[in-house]
Write a protein that holds these residues in place. Structure first.
Motif, PDB file in Angstrom:
ATOM      1  N   ARG A 287       0.804  -1.229   0.000  1.00  0.00           N
ATOM      2  CA  ARG A 287       0.000   0.000   0.000  1.00  0.00           C
ATOM      3  C   ARG A 287       0.837   1.279   0.000  1.00  0.00           C
ATOM      4  N   ASP A 288       2.066   1.218   0.493  1.00  0.00           N
ATOM      5  CA  ASP A 288       2.910   2.410   0.564  1.00  0.00           C
ATOM      6  C   ASP A 288       3.859   2.542  -0.622  1.00  0.00           C
ATOM      7  N   ALA A 289       3.885   1.561  -1.495  1.00  0.00           N
ATOM      8  CA  ALA A 289       4.821   1.561  -2.625  1.00  0.00           C
ATOM      9  C   ALA A 289       4.328   2.456  -3.754  1.00  0.00           C
ATOM     10  N   ARG A 290       5.277   2.987  -4.540  1.00  0.00           N
ATOM     11  CA  ARG A 290       4.919   3.750  -5.728  1.00  0.00           C
ATOM     12  C   ARG A 290       4.353   2.784  -6.779  1.00  0.00           C
ATOM     13  N   MET A 291       3.352   3.234  -7.475  1.00  0.00           N
ATOM     14  CA  MET A 291       2.732   2.433  -8.524  1.00  0.00           C
ATOM     15  C   MET A 291       3.721   2.241  -9.667  1.00  0.00           C
ATOM     16  N   MET A 292       3.818   1.013 -10.131  1.00  0.00           N
ATOM     17  CA  MET A 292       4.624   0.675 -11.299  1.00  0.00           C
ATOM     18  C   MET A 292       3.677   0.096 -12.341  1.00  0.00           C
ATOM     19  N   PHE A 293       4.174  -0.053 -13.548  1.00  0.00           N
ATOM     20  CA  PHE A 293       3.398  -0.722 -14.591  1.00  0.00           C
ATOM     21  C   PHE A 293       4.109  -2.019 -14.956  1.00  0.00           C
ATOM     22  N   ARG A 294       3.337  -3.103 -14.938  1.00  0.00           N
ATOM     23  CA  ARG A 294       3.851  -4.418 -15.344  1.00  0.00           C
ATOM     24  C   ARG A 294       2.972  -4.934 -16.476  1.00  0.00           C
ATOM     25  N   GLU A 295       3.551  -5.834 -17.259  1.00  0.00           N
ATOM     26  CA  GLU A 295       2.828  -6.353 -18.411  1.00  0.00           C
ATOM     27  C   GLU A 295       1.566  -7.099 -17.982  1.00  0.00           C
TER      28      GLU A 295
ATOM     29  N   ALA B 151      -3.914  -9.008 -15.647  1.00  0.00           N
ATOM     30  CA  ALA B 151      -4.103  -8.916 -14.204  1.00  0.00           C
ATOM     31  C   ALA B 151      -4.500 -10.297 -13.706  1.00  0.00           C
ATOM     32  N   VAL B 152      -3.682 -10.859 -12.830  1.00  0.00           N
ATOM     33  CA  VAL B 152      -3.912 -12.250 -12.422  1.00  0.00           C
ATOM     34  C   VAL B 152      -3.928 -12.470 -10.919  1.00  0.00           C
ATOM     35  N   GLU B 153      -3.499 -11.463 -10.132  1.00  0.00           N
ATOM     36  CA  GLU B 153      -3.486 -11.659  -8.685  1.00  0.00           C
ATOM     37  C   GLU B 153      -3.976 -10.404  -7.971  1.00  0.00           C
ATOM     38  N   ALA B 154      -4.494 -10.590  -6.784  1.00  0.00           N
ATOM     39  CA  ALA B 154      -5.010  -9.460  -5.999  1.00  0.00           C
ATOM     40  C   ALA B 154      -3.851  -8.626  -5.465  1.00  0.00           C
ATOM     41  N   GLY B 155      -3.989  -7.315  -5.616  1.00  0.00           N
ATOM     42  CA  GLY B 155      -3.000  -6.391  -5.083  1.00  0.00           C
ATOM     43  C   GLY B 155      -3.365  -5.985  -3.670  1.00  0.00           C
ATOM     44  N   PRO B 156      -2.660  -4.978  -3.127  1.00  0.00           N
ATOM     45  CA  PRO B 156      -2.885  -4.556  -1.743  1.00  0.00           C
ATOM     46  C   PRO B 156      -4.304  -4.066  -1.438  1.00  0.00           C
ATOM     47  N   TRP B 157      -5.048  -3.620  -2.444  1.00  0.00           N
ATOM     48  CA  TRP B 157      -6.427  -3.150  -2.240  1.00  0.00           C
ATOM     49  C   TRP B 157      -7.440  -4.156  -2.781  1.00  0.00           C
ATOM     50  N   ASN B 158      -6.991  -5.392  -3.020  1.00  0.00           N
ATOM     51  CA  ASN B 158      -7.831  -6.455  -3.566  1.00  0.00           C
ATOM     52  C   ASN B 158      -8.326  -6.142  -4.972  1.00  0.00           C
ATOM     53  N   VAL B 159      -7.595  -5.309  -5.694  1.00  0.00           N
ATOM     54  CA  VAL B 159      -7.854  -5.061  -7.109  1.00  0.00           C
ATOM     55  C   VAL B 159      -6.855  -5.916  -7.877  1.00  0.00           C
ATOM     56  N   LEU B 160      -7.319  -6.598  -8.914  1.00  0.00           N
ATOM     57  CA  LEU B 160      -6.420  -7.463  -9.667  1.00  0.00           C
ATOM     58  C   LEU B 160      -5.287  -6.657 -10.294  1.00  0.00           C
ATOM     59  N   GLN B 161      -4.095  -7.258 -10.293  1.00  0.00           N
ATOM     60  CA  GLN B 161      -2.917  -6.653 -10.893  1.00  0.00           C
ATOM     61  C   GLN B 161      -2.074  -7.759 -11.523  1.00  0.00           C
ATOM     62  N   PRO B 162      -1.087  -7.380 -12.349  1.00  0.00           N
ATOM     63  CA  PRO B 162      -0.220  -8.401 -12.946  1.00  0.00           C
ATOM     64  C   PRO B 162       0.584  -9.145 -11.874  1.00  0.00           C
ATOM     65  N   SER B 163       1.171 -10.222 -12.285  1.00  0.00           N
ATOM     66  CA  SER B 163       2.048 -10.999 -11.418  1.00  0.00           C
ATOM     67  C   SER B 163       3.301 -10.185 -11.087  1.00  0.00           C
ATOM     68  N   ALA B 164       3.869 -10.431  -9.932  1.00  0.00           N
ATOM     69  CA  ALA B 164       5.120  -9.773  -9.535  1.00  0.00           C
ATOM     70  C   ALA B 164       6.269 -10.175 -10.453  1.00  0.00           C
ATOM     71  N   GLU B 165       6.109 -11.248 -11.196  1.00  0.00           N
ATOM     72  CA  GLU B 165       7.148 -11.694 -12.128  1.00  0.00           C
ATOM     73  C   GLU B 165       6.973 -11.107 -13.530  1.00  0.00           C
ATOM     74  N   ALA B 166       5.856 -10.440 -13.782  1.00  0.00           N
ATOM     75  CA  ALA B 166       5.614  -9.860 -15.114  1.00  0.00           C
ATOM     76  C   ALA B 166       6.622  -8.740 -15.377  1.00  0.00           C
ATOM     77  N   ASP B 167       6.955  -8.531 -16.643  1.00  0.00           N
ATOM     78  CA  ASP B 167       7.914  -7.486 -17.013  1.00  0.00           C
ATOM     79  C   ASP B 167       7.457  -6.118 -16.541  1.00  0.00           C
TER      80      ASP B 167
END
Length: 187
Positions: free
Chosen positions: A80-88, A91-107
């Protein structure tokens, strides 16, 4: 009205509007939005968008029609405190706010065009988001690093303010705004 009052009023109107749409009508409107936006994406190599919350207009019809040479990116947060990044995408997993986001391994990608969600925006490109500043900080970071990035706010028609919205010094202006019925070039 203060920005918080404008935001709260706009969120209530957006919820009321979106929840009243029949699924087929909503899908049709999102398809119309894609037809308005897609001609403006020609030449963009990396297009970032967002995974929509239930009241937000979805950018997925746009992303689904990107060209073979274009890549789609979505916001990603380590916490929740991290700066937003863009990944490829996708969206496959829940992020800190339970909104889907890419995998941590995505580019990790640096987009040259960002489709920005809108709570409220004016025709000059001043935007009100959810109030956490994620897009303003991410866009400022990209631009400070010398990366040219174009921004297109996407919204339902009722999210376009009739009067100018007061801008704060840290606000990153939109270059354009698209709704299912209108393209607005911001000046």
């Amino acid at each position: 009205m203060s920005k918080d009052q404008l935001r709260n009023d706009a969120l209530l109107r957006r919820h009321s509007y979106a929840s009243a749409l029949w699924p087929a009508t909503r899908k049709s409107l999102e398809g119309q939005l894609a037809q308005i936006v897609l001609p403006h994406l020609i030449g963009a190599r990396i297009v970032a968008a967002y995974h929509p919350m239930k009241d937000e207009i979805s950018p997925y019809d746009i992303l689904d029609q990107l060209g073979a040479e274009q890549r789609a990116a979505l916001p990603w947060f380590a916490d929740r405190d991290a700066r937003m990044m863009f990944r490829e995408a996708p969206a496959v997993e829940a992020g800190p706010w339970n909104v889907l986001q890419p995998s941590a391994e995505a580019d990790v990608l640096a987009p040259d065009l960002v489709l920005v969600p809108v709570v409220l925006a004016d025709r000059h490109g001043t935007r009100i988001g959810h109030g956490k500043g994620h897009y303003d900080r991410a866009l400022a970071h990209l631009r400070e690093g010398g990366h040219a990035v174009r921004t297109i706010g996407i919204a339902w028609e009722l999210q376009i303010a009739r009067e100018p919205i007061p801008a704060d010094p840290w606000d990153q202006p939109l270059d354009a705004i698209a709704t299912p019925s209108e393209w607005i070039e911001c000046k």
